[in-house]
Design a protein around this motif. Structure first.
Motif, PDB file in Angstrom:
ATOM      1  N   ARG A  52       0.838  -1.218   0.000  1.00  0.00           N
ATOM      2  CA  ARG A  52       0.000   0.000   0.000  1.00  0.00           C
ATOM      3  C   ARG A  52       0.872   1.268   0.000  1.00  0.00           C
ATOM      4  NH1 ARG A  52      -5.800   0.072   0.284  1.00  0.00           N
ATOM      5  NH2 ARG A  52      -5.285   2.219   0.681  1.00  0.00           N
TER       6      ARG A  52
ATOM      7  N   ASN B  41      -1.144   5.509  -7.815  1.00  0.00           N
ATOM      8  CA  ASN B  41      -2.427   5.962  -8.365  1.00  0.00           C
ATOM      9  C   ASN B  41      -2.260   7.070  -9.390  1.00  0.00           C
ATOM     10  OD1 ASN B  41      -3.641   4.171  -6.616  1.00  0.00           O
ATOM     11  ND2 ASN B  41      -3.951   5.709  -5.045  1.00  0.00           N
TER      12      ASN B  41
ATOM     13  N   LEU C 264      -1.365   1.779 -10.744  1.00  0.00           N
ATOM     14  CA  LEU C 264      -1.296   1.836  -9.283  1.00  0.00           C
ATOM     15  C   LEU C 264       0.128   1.958  -8.763  1.00  0.00           C
ATOM     16  CD1 LEU C 264      -3.813  -0.962  -8.302  1.00  0.00           C
ATOM     17  CD2 LEU C 264      -4.038   1.453  -7.848  1.00  0.00           C
ATOM     18  N   PHE C 265       1.058   1.317  -9.479  1.00  0.00           N
ATOM     19  CA  PHE C 265       2.425   1.230  -8.974  1.00  0.00           C
ATOM     20  C   PHE C 265       3.419   1.604 -10.063  1.00  0.00           C
ATOM     21  CE2 PHE C 265      -0.055  -2.046  -6.791  1.00  0.00           C
ATOM     22  CZ  PHE C 265       0.185  -1.723  -5.475  1.00  0.00           C
TER      23      PHE C 265
ATOM     24  N   ASN D  91      -9.257  -0.081  -4.051  1.00  0.00           N
ATOM     25  CA  ASN D  91      -8.856   1.275  -4.398  1.00  0.00           C
ATOM     26  C   ASN D  91     -10.038   2.007  -5.051  1.00  0.00           C
ATOM     27  OD1 ASN D  91      -7.788   3.468  -6.105  1.00  0.00           O
ATOM     28  ND2 ASN D  91      -5.833   2.770  -5.269  1.00  0.00           N
TER      29      ASN D  91
ATOM     30  N   ILE E 193      -5.978  -5.663  -4.307  1.00  0.00           N
ATOM     31  CA  ILE E 193      -5.420  -4.307  -4.256  1.00  0.00           C
ATOM     32  C   ILE E 193      -6.238  -3.374  -5.154  1.00  0.00           C
ATOM     33  CG2 ILE E 193      -3.412  -2.915  -4.901  1.00  0.00           C
ATOM     34  CD1 ILE E 193      -1.704  -5.371  -4.014  1.00  0.00           C
TER      35      ILE E 193
ATOM     36  N   GLN F 272       1.874   2.345  -3.520  1.00  0.00           N
ATOM     37  CA  GLN F 272       0.847   2.756  -4.478  1.00  0.00           C
ATOM     38  C   GLN F 272       1.036   4.211  -4.897  1.00  0.00           C
ATOM     39  OE1 GLN F 272      -2.817   0.308  -2.710  1.00  0.00           O
ATOM     40  NE2 GLN F 272      -3.341   1.632  -4.400  1.00  0.00           N
TER      41      GLN F 272
END
Ligand SMILES: [Zn+2]
Length: 119
Positions: free
Chosen positions: A34, A39, A55-56, A88, A84, A37
């Protein structure tokens, strides 16, 4: 009962660290992931591609796990990735704006060249 016996022989393991865990990603790894991340969302003005959201950053443990999933037959990693994504809100909100989501196919040549051994 059979499931319980199988759990003793083949216990669930965390997809990230490999430790025995009832979850697809153990709590310790989930917290670590997390923190990675990002985003990020990029808008493109091309004929075939308009938006890219991820996301990553594609590096380190994330890259390693994606490559294992895609090229080393560790398909069980999809459950952790899905968790995951589904947890989100920003990503889910973005995905709801589209009717169809599809993968980007890979050429056979690239698939052969990316067949890797996990580090
Ligand atoms: Zn773990």
């Amino acid at each position: 009962m059979i499931e319980n016996i199988l759990q003793l022989i083949y216990p669930n393991v965390c997809g990230i660290c490999g430790s025995i865990s009832k979850q697809d990603i153990c709590n310790k790894c989930y917290v670590k992931i997390r923190k990675l991340q990002r985003n990020k969302k990029k808008i493109y003005l091309t004929k075939h591609f308009t938006t890219h959201m991820y996301l990553f950053d594609y590096q380190d443990i994330i890259r390693q796990k994606i490559l294992q999933y895609k090229f080393n037959e560790k398909t069980y990693l999809c459950r952790g990735f899905a968790k995951i994504i589904l947890n989100n809100e920003k990503i889910c909100g973005f995905l709801k704006t589209y009717d169809i989501m599809t993968s980007v196919p890979i050429s056979k040549k690239r698939k052969r060249s990316k067949r890797i051994q996990p580090k």
